[in-house]
Design an enzyme around this catalytic site. Structure first.
Site: not given
Lengths: 245, 245
Positions: B99, B131, B168, B203
């Protein structure tokens, strides 16, 4: 309030020359003032040279100086000044270049120029910035896209406008990428900051603020976000005065 | 050092189901431990509900709990625990969801769990994150891609690995966009942080750390950055032990 601001989303459109598209706006902005010389703040530019920060600031100054010379203005960088705060006090106009917003804010606090610039801008000193230089006109750096490469003393910025700008606003991720879109990131911001507008300022767009009037200039729409309100698009003929209230 | 970490780039590939691709790795990671229950840290999830932060954490817990239940594990969130530090002390395993990294780090400092988690992870408590949850395993948050929506007490993080992850990681901007690429941002980081590796974790890739061994798992290459060294790509059979030195 006497503020006189030119807040530019991005220096350069993809494939165009450096400071290409905003050049005409910078020129007319300065032509309306009595300034002949512009104090440059290069602190966002950390990697224009592989010989370290001072060399990077030197290179950044040279790059921007060449453009301003073409427009008929002399530009000199604060990093060469013996007393940075005094340089702000003596400035005829200020230009703040883009790059990394965290490094810009880190240096502005470290060199004690945040308050000095704010004070002069509120008295009417012409201020222009692009990208990080537009972000730093906002209350805080909280809507930057940049990587937090260094921890500033505080996230607080110049606070010479009462809303947040997200420069380089873009709508989509590269295809096939699973990370958050810009809109998702701004919606996260609104959850913890419900009382402030965020202006998604697309590339090749800018804000012109004169006292208590504001205009959005550019061929793309402005995208406005606020907690509890529908996200809206505004074109350059729409009234956006509410942003200054 | 007894650390036992699963550090995942992203929860979900574009177009796939939530926590789809890493599910098999989470299961085998947990199956190798004695844990039956997993303490979840939802603090990065700020807008999974429009009813505020607590509702967002509730929704995040429910979403992740359903996946972990399918894998045979009970998951419960720290935001429901009366004493967050005690919950960390009692945990059998920890999962930190993605997040907004700034909000995650803000809350971890505010709830005083940063040191408590670090201590337990260094003793061998199984730790997984995706993440933002991978970023927070690093020395600091300085290589996050996220928007700084809130100012944390400090940028310092768990520091249970000695290098920085950029989750990412992606190679290009959307076409026609003039903002900095990820590589440019990381190169800015290296200017002011010359003594640390940055791992561009693409990713559908992850790190598995067990004590003093590290493996990169995924069909895409890892991209490694360090000041003064040539940027290099590593595939999953390459030796990347130097990252832990």
């Amino acid at each position: 309030m006497k503020r006189n601001l030119l807040l530019i989303s991005n220096s350069t459109n993809a494939g165009e020359e450096y400071l290409g598209w905003p050049r005409q706006y910078i020129k007319s902005f300065l032509d309306e003032t009595t300034a002949k010389r512009v104090l440059f703040i290069p602190y966002a530019g950390v990697n224009l040279s592989d010989k370290g920060l001072t060399a990077s600031f030197d290179a950044y100054e040279a790059r921007v100086k060449a453009v301003f010379a073409e427009l008929g203005y002399d530009l000199y960088s604060i990093h060469r000044e013996a007393d940075a705060v005094q340089a702000v006090k003596d400035a005829e106009a200020i230009a703040v270049g883009g790059g990394n917003t965290f490094h810009l804010v880190y240096m502005m606090h470290k060199m004690k120029v945040m308050d000095a610039i704010r004070e002069r801008v509120l008295e009417g000193l012409p201020y222009m910035g692009w990208s990080a230089g537009s972000n730093v006109a906002c209350p805080t750096l909280r809507t930057t896209n940049d990587m937090p490469i260094i921890e500033p003393e505080s996230f607080n910025c110049l606070n010479v406008i009462p809303f947040q700008i997200n420069p380089h606003y873009l709508d989509a991720n590269p295809e096939g990428h699973g990370g958050e879109t810009r809109e998702q990131r701004i919606n996260e911001f609104l959850v913890v900051n419900p009382d402030i507008y965020v202006a998604g300022l697309r590339e090749a767009c800018l804000f012109r603020v004169q006292g208590n009037t504001i205009k959005h200039i550019g061929s793309r729409n402005l995208r406005m976000f606020r907690d509890g309100e529908e996200t809206k698009e505004f074109n350059s003929s729409d009234d956006i005065q509410f942003l200054l209230n």
